[in-house]
Design an enzyme around this catalytic site. Structure first.
Site, PDB file in Angstrom:
ATOM      1  N   HIS A 157       0.829  -1.211   0.000  1.00 32.92           N
ATOM      2  CA  HIS A 157       0.000   0.000   0.000  1.00 32.92           C
ATOM      3  C   HIS A 157       0.866   1.265   0.000  1.00 32.92           C
ATOM      4  O   HIS A 157       0.421   2.315   0.463  1.00 32.92           O
ATOM      5  CB  HIS A 157      -0.955   0.023   1.202  1.00 32.92           C
ATOM      6  CG  HIS A 157      -1.761  -1.212   1.356  1.00 32.92           C
ATOM      7  ND1 HIS A 157      -2.897  -1.464   0.622  1.00 32.92           N
ATOM      8  CD2 HIS A 157      -1.572  -2.297   2.166  1.00 32.92           C
ATOM      9  CE1 HIS A 157      -3.400  -2.649   0.978  1.00 32.92           C
ATOM     10  NE2 HIS A 157      -2.618  -3.179   1.896  1.00 32.92           N
ATOM     11  N   LYS A 284      17.542  20.349 -12.378  1.00 32.31           N
ATOM     12  CA  LYS A 284      16.743  19.147 -12.608  1.00 32.31           C
ATOM     13  C   LYS A 284      17.523  18.059 -13.344  1.00 32.31           C
ATOM     14  O   LYS A 284      18.229  18.324 -14.315  1.00 32.31           O
ATOM     15  CB  LYS A 284      15.487  19.494 -13.411  1.00 32.31           C
ATOM     16  CG  LYS A 284      14.508  20.399 -12.702  1.00 32.31           C
ATOM     17  CD  LYS A 284      13.888  19.722 -11.483  1.00 32.31           C
ATOM     18  CE  LYS A 284      13.010  18.552 -11.855  1.00 32.31           C
ATOM     19  NZ  LYS A 284      11.834  18.972 -12.652  1.00 32.31           N
ATOM     20  N   ASN A 286      15.955  14.733 -14.766  1.00 31.83           N
ATOM     21  CA  ASN A 286      14.655  14.073 -14.895  1.00 31.83           C
ATOM     22  C   ASN A 286      14.774  12.641 -15.412  1.00 31.83           C
ATOM     23  O   ASN A 286      15.530  12.375 -16.353  1.00 31.83           O
ATOM     24  CB  ASN A 286      13.758  14.868 -15.844  1.00 31.83           C
ATOM     25  CG  ASN A 286      13.444  16.255 -15.313  1.00 31.83           C
ATOM     26  OD1 ASN A 286      13.291  16.447 -14.112  1.00 31.83           O
ATOM     27  ND2 ASN A 286      13.347  17.225 -16.213  1.00 31.83           N
ATOM     28  N   GLU A 291      10.102   7.421 -17.369  1.00 35.43           N
ATOM     29  CA  GLU A 291       8.754   7.961 -17.563  1.00 35.43           C
ATOM     30  C   GLU A 291       8.190   7.542 -18.916  1.00 35.43           C
ATOM     31  O   GLU A 291       7.009   7.192 -19.032  1.00 35.43           O
ATOM     32  CB  GLU A 291       8.776   9.481 -17.436  1.00 35.43           C
ATOM     33  CG  GLU A 291       9.031   9.959 -16.018  1.00 35.43           C
ATOM     34  CD  GLU A 291       9.203  11.459 -15.907  1.00 35.43           C
ATOM     35  OE1 GLU A 291       9.166  11.961 -14.779  1.00 35.43           O
ATOM     36  OE2 GLU A 291       9.379  12.133 -16.944  1.00 35.43           O
ATOM     37  N   LYS A 326      -1.168  -5.635 -38.910  1.00 35.25           N
ATOM     38  CA  LYS A 326       0.278  -5.422 -38.909  1.00 35.25           C
ATOM     39  C   LYS A 326       0.722  -4.129 -38.241  1.00 35.25           C
ATOM     40  O   LYS A 326       1.703  -4.138 -37.475  1.00 35.25           O
ATOM     41  CB  LYS A 326       0.818  -5.534 -40.326  1.00 35.25           C
ATOM     42  CG  LYS A 326       0.651  -6.943 -40.895  1.00 35.25           C
ATOM     43  CD  LYS A 326       0.864  -6.989 -42.379  1.00 35.25           C
ATOM     44  CE  LYS A 326       0.299  -8.275 -42.947  1.00 35.25           C
ATOM     45  NZ  LYS A 326      -1.180  -8.339 -42.815  1.00 35.25           N
TER      46      LYS A 326
END
Length: 465
Positions: A157, A284, A286, A291, A326
């Site tokens: 959880h 940053k 990332n 992702e 396809k």
């Protein structure tokens, strides 16, 4: 140039708009090598049963190989009115050999030809994916040598649950990937059945040898029902389903590592060569590869959905709807292969933030379940022990301390028979050492499992033998 699929029954030319609408060569051209391989095997069989001469078979084979080389060199021209890659190759053959080229289609239809080509393509693609999944397994197992002493909090959880060895985490992904490999192998069995020679729908009156073609192409068997061959795309759907499960597993891994790489978790340092920056925030780093792996899973799920809807309710046998299988199939394979190509080196290059993990490892009362099981071994019923430990956790939490920091008096207040030995199961290190069951995170059990995986994958101390 008119379509060779239109026989003399037609009195009017095909509308150019129809030609553009019905063409598939824009995407099925990637079947060229498998189409040529199937045609060569078919020609060799026709010679063996004396429907064409050995000389004609050799001419057809040599010309087909020359056409394949031109396609690979980028010198082959495509024309929308020729519809698909199968007709392109056949017409080029006829253009070079005349009536000898016209004999190639003896005893077959585009229906069984397409089915065979696609089975050959899927077989090769399944093998590529299997190898990529194997490499990802190796990357996880190779981590086990350097991460053997690291303890991580396991979650349920998304709440801290129990302590586990880092290697236990890595092998959990190996287990998921192993099931994927088993499904790939199982799917391959059903795909590796030859349908060539079933012709359009009912078979042929000509004395062909379908088993001969199957042997030449490396198929395990021959399809038994000509009606079924024309309509069967089970192997396409099954392949897409297997790919979807692989993508789901990759997405689960990606989500977990995205979380682990945040400042809030600070479990993992991702290799910078697999990260990107921000156009405005200079600090940053990332996790874009992870992702996108998570995001591209949606495409694969969508491909499976497309295929399931495509075949729903189609009557026997072949229907032109099946031409649309396809793009979805190719996209599913392409997407999963691209994700797997980056997954293995990303796993290999990531580093656990050992200091950050250790500093916060005692948070969350990860040893509570081990304490409960200690009490069970002393004779308490499970529910009684469960309630008792819960009350001890509440006392520790109220004081802002670990269970191991509670004085013995607190434990004796809960159960007067407890003594100093209780501290031997408290703390994450003691909790991990206390595990004993097969498949658990017990150090000796994990070490055994790591060795099993090294043996299975042909690794020694995490390195290829």
């Amino acid at each position: 140039m008119s379509s060779p699929s239109r026989s003399g029954v037609f009195q009017q030319a095909t509308d150019r708009r129809v030609e553009r609408f019905t063409e598939s060569v824009s995407f099925d051209r990637r079947l060229y090598a498998h189409d040529i391989a199937g045609s060569i095997a078919h020609a060799q069989m026709l010679a063996a049963v004396e429907l064409i001469s050995p000389t004609e078979a050799r001419l057809i084979e040599a010309t087909l190989l020359a056409i394949r080389q031109e396609i690979e060199d980028g010198r082959f021209e495509y024309h929308v009115e020729l519809e698909d890659i199968h007709m392109h190759i056949e017409q080029e053959l006829i253009g070079r050999l005349g009536d000898v080229g016209r004999k190639l289609h003896t005893g077959r239809s585009r229906n069984d030809q397409v089915s065979t080509d696609l089975r050959l393509w899927v077989r090769d693609a399944l093998d590529r994916v299997d190898q990529a999944v194997l490499e990802l397994q190796k990357s996880f197992v190779q981590r086990c040598t350097r991460d053997a002493d690291v303890i991580l909090p396991a979650y349920t959880h998304l709440q801290r649950a129990q302590p586990v060895l880092a290697n236990h985490y890595w092998l959990a992904y190996c287990e998921k990937l192993e099931r994927d490999r088993q499904r790939l192998a199982d799917c391959r069995k059903r795909a590796n059945v030859c349908g060539l020679g079933c012709a359009a729908v009912a078979g042929t009156t000509l004395p062909i040898d379908r088993h001969d073609v199957a042997r030449r192409l490396g198929f395990d068997g021959v399809a038994s029902n000509s009606l079924d061959v024309s309509s069967d795309r089970d192997f396409v759907l099954e392949a897409a389903f297997v790919l979807t499960l692989i993508a789901e597993h990759l997405s689960t891994w990606a989500e977990e590592w995205i979380l682990w790489s945040t400042v809030e978790f600070s479990f993992l340092k991702l290799p910078q060569e697999f990260c990107t920056g921000s156009s405005i925030m200079p600090q940053k780093i990332n996790p874009d590869v992870l992702e996108l792996t998570r995001g591209k899973t949606a495409r694969v799920v969508g491909d499976l959905q497309t295929l399931l809807v495509l075949v729903k309710g189609l009557p026997l046998a072949y229907n032109r709807d099946l031409q649309e299988d396809k793009p979805a199939l190719f996209d599913a394979f392409d997407t999963v292969e691209a994700c797997l190509t980056l997954a293995a080196p990303l796993v290999a290059g990531a580093e656990l933030r050992r200091t950050d993990i250790a500093e916060r490892l005692d948070r969350g009362y990860l040893d509570a379940t081990t304490l409960m099981e200690y009490l069970i071994r002393r004779g308490l019923p499970q529910r009684t022990a469960h309630h008792l430990v819960g009350s001890l956790v509440a006392r520790a939490a109220a004081q802002g301390v670990r269970l191991a920091d509670l004085p013995l008096e607190e434990f004796r207040a809960a159960d007067a028979t407890l003594d100093e030995r209780i501290y031997g199961v408290l703390g994450v290190e003691n909790a991990v050492r206390a595990f004993a069951s097969f498949g658990s995170t017990a150090p000796q059990e994990v070490a055994r499992q790591v060795q099993c995986w090294k043996d299975k994958l042909g690794l020694s101390d995490g390195e290829p033998k």
